[in-house]
Design an enzyme around this catalytic site. Structure first.
Site, short mmCIF file in Angstrom:
data_model
loop_
_atom_site.label_atom_id
_atom_site.label_comp_id
_atom_site.label_asym_id
_atom_site.label_seq_id
_atom_site.Cartn_x
_atom_site.Cartn_y
_atom_site.Cartn_z
N HIS A 52 10.37 -48.79 5.39
CA HIS A 52 9.32 -49.32 6.26
C HIS A 52 8.01 -48.56 6.02
CE1 HIS A 52 9.79 -45.75 8.77
NE2 HIS A 52 11.08 -45.97 8.80
P1 TYD Z 1 13.88 -45.79 11.91
O1 TYD Z 1 12.50 -45.26 12.09
O2 TYD Z 1 14.01 -47.16 11.33
O3 TYD Z 1 14.77 -44.78 11.06
P2 TYD Z 1 14.64 -44.25 9.54
O4 TYD Z 1 13.22 -44.38 9.11
O5 TYD Z 1 15.09 -42.84 9.60
O6 TYD Z 1 15.57 -45.03 8.69
O7 TYD Z 1 14.63 -45.73 13.32
C1 TYD Z 1 16.00 -46.02 13.45
C2 TYD Z 1 16.29 -46.39 14.90
O8 TYD Z 1 16.03 -45.29 15.77
C3 TYD Z 1 15.43 -47.56 15.39
O9 TYD Z 1 16.26 -48.39 16.17
C4 TYD Z 1 14.41 -46.92 16.32
C5 TYD Z 1 15.07 -45.64 16.77
N1 TYD Z 1 14.11 -44.52 16.92
C6 TYD Z 1 13.76 -44.09 18.18
O10 TYD Z 1 14.22 -44.63 19.22
N2 TYD Z 1 12.87 -43.05 18.31
C7 TYD Z 1 12.34 -42.43 17.22
O11 TYD Z 1 11.53 -41.47 17.36
C8 TYD Z 1 12.71 -42.90 15.91
C9 TYD Z 1 12.13 -42.28 14.68
C10 TYD Z 1 13.59 -43.95 15.82
#
Ligand code: TYD
Length: 135
Positions: A52
Site C-alpha cells: 500500500h
Molecule cells: P496494514 O497497515 O495494512 O499492515 P501492514 O502494512 O503491516 O501490512 O494494517 C493491517 C491491519 O491492522 C489493518 O486492518 C489495519 C490495522 N492497523 C491498525 O488498526 N492500527 C495501526 O496503527 C496499523 C498500522 C494497522
C-alpha cells in the site's frame, strides 16, 4: 515527494560494554513528529506485508531484531532496501508504494508514524495510487 526523498537515517549509538543504547527524538533524528508507534512480529517465513501507499503519512522503519527488506516504488522507479540494524532506519515520505518481504525468523519491524491510524490515508489499490501519483 519521490524515491530520492526516502533514505536511510543513522541514529545516535551510545556504545557501552553493558549493552549499546540508541534513541530517537521527534523532529530531531527523524523529519517528522511521532504520533504513533507500531510493530510487526511473529511473521511466518515467506510472508509479505505492506502492499500500500499513504497519502500524507510519514514513516520511519527500524529492524529492532532480525532483518527484512522494504521495496519502495514511486510509480516510476523501485528500490529494495535491506534493514538489519537497530541503530538506523528507513524514512519513507508520503505517496510511496511499499512492500516488506524477506523477513528473517524472530524479526521485529518497528514503525514510527506521523499520524494516528486512518484507513482513509491508504491507497490499497496500485492502479488508484498510480492515477493519483501521475495524472
Ligand atoms: P496494514 O497497515 O495494512 O499492515 P501492514 O502494512 O503491516 O501490512 O494494517 C493491517 C491491519 O491492522 C489493518 O486492518 C489495519 C490495522 N492497523 C491498525 O488498526 N492500527 C495501526 O496503527 C496499523 C498500522 C494497522
Amino acid at each position: 515527494m519521490s524515491l530520492s526523498d526516502c533514505r536511510m537515517l543513522e541514529l545516535p549509538k551510545i556504545h557501552d560494554p553493558r549493552g549499546n543504547l540508541t534513541f530517537i527524538e521527534s523532529d530531531s533524528h527523524i523529519p517528522f513528529g511521532i504520533e504513533r508507534v507500531y510493530w510487526v512480529y511473529d511473521v511466518p517465513g515467506g510472508s509479505e506485508r505492506g502492499g500500500h501507499a499513504h497519502k500524507g503519512l510519514h514513516q520511519f522503519i527500524v529492524a529492532m531484531s532480525g532483518s527484512f527488506d522494504v521495496v519502495l516504488d514511486d510509480g516510476k522507479d523501485k528500490k529494495r532496501v535491506h534493514l538489519s540494524r537497530s541503530y538506523n532506519g528507513l524514512y519513507i515520505c508520503p505517496m510511496i508504494w511499499r512492500e516488506l518481504d524477506n523477513f528473517s525468523s524472530n524479526s521485529v519491524c518497528m514503525v514510527l508514524a506521523s499520524s494516528k491510524y486512518d484507513e482513509a490515508d491508504y491507497f490499497r489499490d496500485y492502479a488508484e495510487f498510480m492515477k493519483a501519483r501521475w495524472s
